[in-house]
Design an enzyme around this catalytic site. Structure first.
Site, PDB file in Angstrom:
ATOM      1  N   ASP A 100       8.927   9.550  23.902  1.00 14.48           N
ATOM      2  CA  ASP A 100       8.976   8.206  24.485  1.00 14.48           C
ATOM      3  C   ASP A 100       9.110   7.135  23.414  1.00 14.48           C
ATOM      4  O   ASP A 100       8.419   7.186  22.383  1.00 14.48           O
ATOM      5  CB  ASP A 100       7.662   7.936  25.240  1.00 14.48           C
ATOM      6  CG  ASP A 100       7.851   7.926  26.745  1.00 14.48           C
ATOM      7  OD1 ASP A 100       8.994   7.739  27.214  1.00 14.48           O
ATOM      8  OD2 ASP A 100       6.851   8.117  27.452  1.00 14.48           O
ATOM      9  N   GLU A 132      12.173   3.471  29.046  1.00 25.66           N
ATOM     10  CA  GLU A 132      12.041   2.961  30.408  1.00 25.66           C
ATOM     11  C   GLU A 132      13.073   1.869  30.636  1.00 25.66           C
ATOM     12  O   GLU A 132      13.143   0.902  29.874  1.00 25.66           O
ATOM     13  CB  GLU A 132      10.619   2.420  30.631  1.00 25.66           C
ATOM     14  CG  GLU A 132       9.584   3.522  30.617  1.00 25.66           C
ATOM     15  CD  GLU A 132       8.170   3.018  30.903  1.00 25.66           C
ATOM     16  OE1 GLU A 132       7.994   1.860  31.325  1.00 25.66           O
ATOM     17  OE2 GLU A 132       7.229   3.815  30.692  1.00 25.66           O
ATOM     18  N   GLU A 196      10.481   7.907  38.726  1.00 29.01           N
ATOM     19  CA  GLU A 196       9.030   7.903  38.950  1.00 29.01           C
ATOM     20  C   GLU A 196       8.683   7.094  40.197  1.00 29.01           C
ATOM     21  O   GLU A 196       9.107   5.939  40.351  1.00 29.01           O
ATOM     22  CB  GLU A 196       8.308   7.326  37.712  1.00 29.01           C
ATOM     23  CG  GLU A 196       6.789   7.315  37.902  1.00 29.01           C
ATOM     24  CD  GLU A 196       5.991   7.195  36.617  1.00 29.01           C
ATOM     25  OE1 GLU A 196       6.586   7.154  35.527  1.00 29.01           O
ATOM     26  OE2 GLU A 196       4.751   7.157  36.715  1.00 29.01           O
TER      27      GLU A 196
HETATM   28  O1  KIV Z   1       4.588   8.854  29.432  1.00 20.94           O
HETATM   29  C1  KIV Z   1       4.762   9.778  30.238  1.00 20.94           C
HETATM   30  O2  KIV Z   1       4.002  10.753  30.284  1.00 20.94           O
HETATM   31  C2  KIV Z   1       5.875   9.678  31.168  1.00 20.94           C
HETATM   32  C3  KIV Z   1       5.947  10.672  32.285  1.00 20.94           C
HETATM   33  C4  KIV Z   1       4.953  10.355  33.307  1.00 20.94           C
HETATM   34  C5  KIV Z   1       7.306  10.781  32.853  1.00 20.94           C
HETATM   35  O3  KIV Z   1       6.688   8.813  31.034  1.00 20.94           O
END
Ligand code: KIV
Length: 278
Positions: A100, A132, A196
């Site tokens: 991420d 995101e 999500e």
């Molecule tokens: O940060 C995370 O764990 C996520 C998942 C919920 C898709 O973005």
């Protein structure tokens, strides 16, 4: 360290498999093969997850909540996600590792996003990043992809935008916006998209419309794959029970029972016994 005489039998081993790559991940959709993804945050759990046969491990910024105990994902820093991703990558032999991009590491400009995503790729060995956004991040996705950084997008409920929604777990129902987001990130070169907390009918239409895999969390069964937060699905976390969450184990109470037994044995002087003494 546990003695070998105390280890549990290993679960049935899986057939040998190829290491997952971004092209294989995309081809799975074309072949109608569902993709299983979970989050991972450290070396020990990443090795368990990888050995169990996952297709991808997401080093999610959810670590801010489930590992660091913070109230949201917003405080997670680039250095922190790199620290966790590096541990995960060192353990993983087969799964695709996706990391991420934390809050505010890709919003300022595409150049900033490339610099930050580039650090993740260079310092961790991960194969891809996730960010995101949809239409609003299409240009950044295009620039990252052009720089050789595969991107998974994330539409629907976006935890980093919780202050905009007025809360974290809001189902997103704007069908037109969701479809536009999915189409925009596909055109921009994303190799997959997390959906999500959206109604299952919308997730189905998106999945049938775009060519890249949709990975659902709270988006119903018609997505090309599913992702869950590992401590949630293993029943390690307490007090979080959204409708979409299935707990596949209850490790919190199993761990607590084991620790209680240890405390009892130590206090009673029955551990270590002769068998566990030199
Ligand atoms: O940060 C995370 O764990 C996520 C998942 C919920 C898709 O973005």
């Amino acid at each position: 360290m546990t003695d070998s005489n105390q280890t549990q039998p290993a679960p049935q081993s899986l057939p040998p498999r190829l290491a997952m790559t971004v092209p294989r991940f995309v081809r799975a959709k074309q072949r109608g093969e569902k993709l299983a993804v979970l989050t991972g945050y450290d070396h020990l759990w990443a090795s368990i997850l990888d050995d169990a046969g996952l297709d991808a491990i997401l080093v999610g910024d959810s670590l801010g909540m489930v590992v660091q105990g913070k109230a949201s994902t917003l405080p997670v820093t680039l250095d922190e996600i790199i620290y966790h991703a590096e541990m995960v990558c060192r353990a993983v032999k087969h799964a695709l590792v996706i990391v991420d991009l934390p809050f505010m590491t890709f919003h300022v400009s595409p150049e900033d996003a490339i610099r930050n995503a580039g650090r993740i790729m260079k310092e961790t060995g991960a194969a891809a990043v996730k960010l995101e956004g949809g239409v609003n991040q299409a240009e950044t996705i295009r620039r990252l992809t052009a720089a050789g950084i595969p991107v998974m997008a994330h539409a629907g409920m976006q935890p980093q935008s919780m202050n905009k929604y007025g809360g974290m777990h809001r189902i997103q129902r704007d069908r037109e916006q969701l479809l536009n987001d999915a189409k925009a990130v596909t055109e921009a070169g994303a190799f997959g998209i997390v959906l999500e907390l959206i109604p299952r009918e919308i997730a189905k239409v998106i999945t049938e419309t775009i060519s890249i895999p949709t990975i659902g969390i709270g988006a119903g069964p018609d997505c090309d794959g599913q992702v869950l937060v590992t401590p949630d699905m293993l029943g390690l976390t307490a007090g979080f029970n959204p409708k979409y969450l299935k707990r596949f184990a209850n490790l919190r109470s199993q761990a607590q029972q084991a620790v209680q037994e240890y405390v009892r044995d130590v206090r009673a002087g029955t551990f270590p016994d002769a068998e566990h003494s030199h």
